[in-house]
Design an enzyme around this catalytic site. Sequence first.
Site, mmCIF file in Angstrom:
data_model
loop_
_atom_site.group_PDB
_atom_site.id
_atom_site.type_symbol
_atom_site.label_atom_id
_atom_site.label_comp_id
_atom_site.label_asym_id
_atom_site.label_seq_id
_atom_site.Cartn_x
_atom_site.Cartn_y
_atom_site.Cartn_z
ATOM 1 C CB SER A 95 43.981 32.151 44.139
ATOM 2 O OG SER A 95 43.498 30.840 44.025
ATOM 3 C CG ASP A 120 42.979 26.304 45.237
ATOM 4 O OD1 ASP A 120 42.617 26.201 44.053
ATOM 5 O OD2 ASP A 120 44.145 26.588 45.565
#
Length: 506
Positions: free
Chosen positions: A66, A275
């Site tokens: 990320s 996520d």
Amino acid sequence: TIKNVIIMIGDGMGPQQVGLLNSYAKYAPNSIYKAKGRTTAMEKVMAAGTLGYAYHEAANVLVTDSAASATQFATGVHAGSEMIGCDQFGDSAKTILETAKELGKSTGLVSDTRMTHATPAAFAAHQSHRSKENEIAIDLLNNEVDVMLSGGLRHWIPTEASDKNSALHQQLKTRTGGKLKIKSKRKDSRNLLAEAEKKHYALAFTKSQLKQAKGSKILGLFSYSGMPNGIQETLTKNDPNRTIPTLKEMTMKALDVLSKNNKGFFLMVEGGQIDWAGHNNDVGTMLHEMLKFDETIEYVYEWAKNRDDTLVIISADHETGGFGFSYSRRNLLEPKDLPGNLFKGEKFRPNFNFGSYDILDKLYNQKLDYPDIMTQFDALPPSQQTPDSLVEIVNKNTQFPITQAEAAAVLATEENEYYVAGHQYLGAKTFPKVHDFKEFYVYSNEVRYDLLGRVVGKYQNTVWATGTHTNTPVPLIAVGPKNVTAQFGKMMHTTEWAQYAIKALR
């Protein structure tokens, strides 16, 4: 000309996660979208805007994390794995937020994770590694992002605040309404809240404080670490005593404050726990995270749709989990009669179980996410931490009952063959026992969540490929003036769409 740019990131939101939301909206017998013609906000923005596809690999590798991915769409340049706000060579890279500031625009970051977490951090911090959250907090403050709303109070308060007898601890308890865990993760005595007030930020720690916050600069920190997960948000949304704002409420406040600048603004909104649910192979929670993000998209789209000065970009940094609904050889359908001519004297008898719609309602009805289920289990006295106890907790909080043997499989451990001394995740000598693709389940004890997700997969018609990220390209949606959004309608790397966004802002 574009005055405002809003970037909305569904962290971990690949086509599969969008598919989960869509299946629920279209087919769940009791879908919350029934009154809306079973149409999601995601579907609306796809119809109204330009739809493209983004690939997102970090520099010199096949899969991104990320931090690198967010850095790439914040700066328009390639970044190395786990870096924040710097290029692949390790030099600081200017972000779209910093460009907006130079142009006299207001800036904002909203996330349901932590303000210092990878995605928001990449827009206004410059650090060699995403784990440097204490340093990231200082960068965010020095960058004077006008509106910062998220969780992660722990990185903003001095180490002395952890002492329950200290005046500061008591003062913070009072200021936060007694609802937040007051404990510092800092290693120094810097009180970033006090520093923020010196820089004329209004501080908010509760929903009502956020509502009342005045002025053009707000720092809102609403939890010790991450904010409430999607299931918690769904269950408490209409509770009059709720003290934590939702992702949508934080976004509403940010737009309200930032839009007062007649030069325009830049805002990034992250649905970051899609996520987390993907990492945990937790479908029910992932559905609620998608609902949370979709509700926020709805608000932003309604705010922006009749304006010709605003570009809204909705995308993701990567896909997490390699999720999908799948057909199986378990629980085959009973043969049945059909009225059609071709089935006269013959039964409808599919070879496999292709999944029934009631699964979608059962997923929605989950009461706790997998981390909370395991937290309850771990809180039991050691003598009671048995498969039977886990069965009881799981079966009380989900609608996919597990057996004692399945619970035992979730709790089984083995020697960690990938042991690395001192490693944050691989430093444990024993690891939960994964039977296939074990190399891709990396987060030590948290892998128990994934094992639970895999055990119930056969009841949910769901499959998972990994406990980490995949490089599946992700949706890219641009809404705004067609002369600006047209260029987004193709397959491109995240750095390319970032450059379009930066150019539009200029």
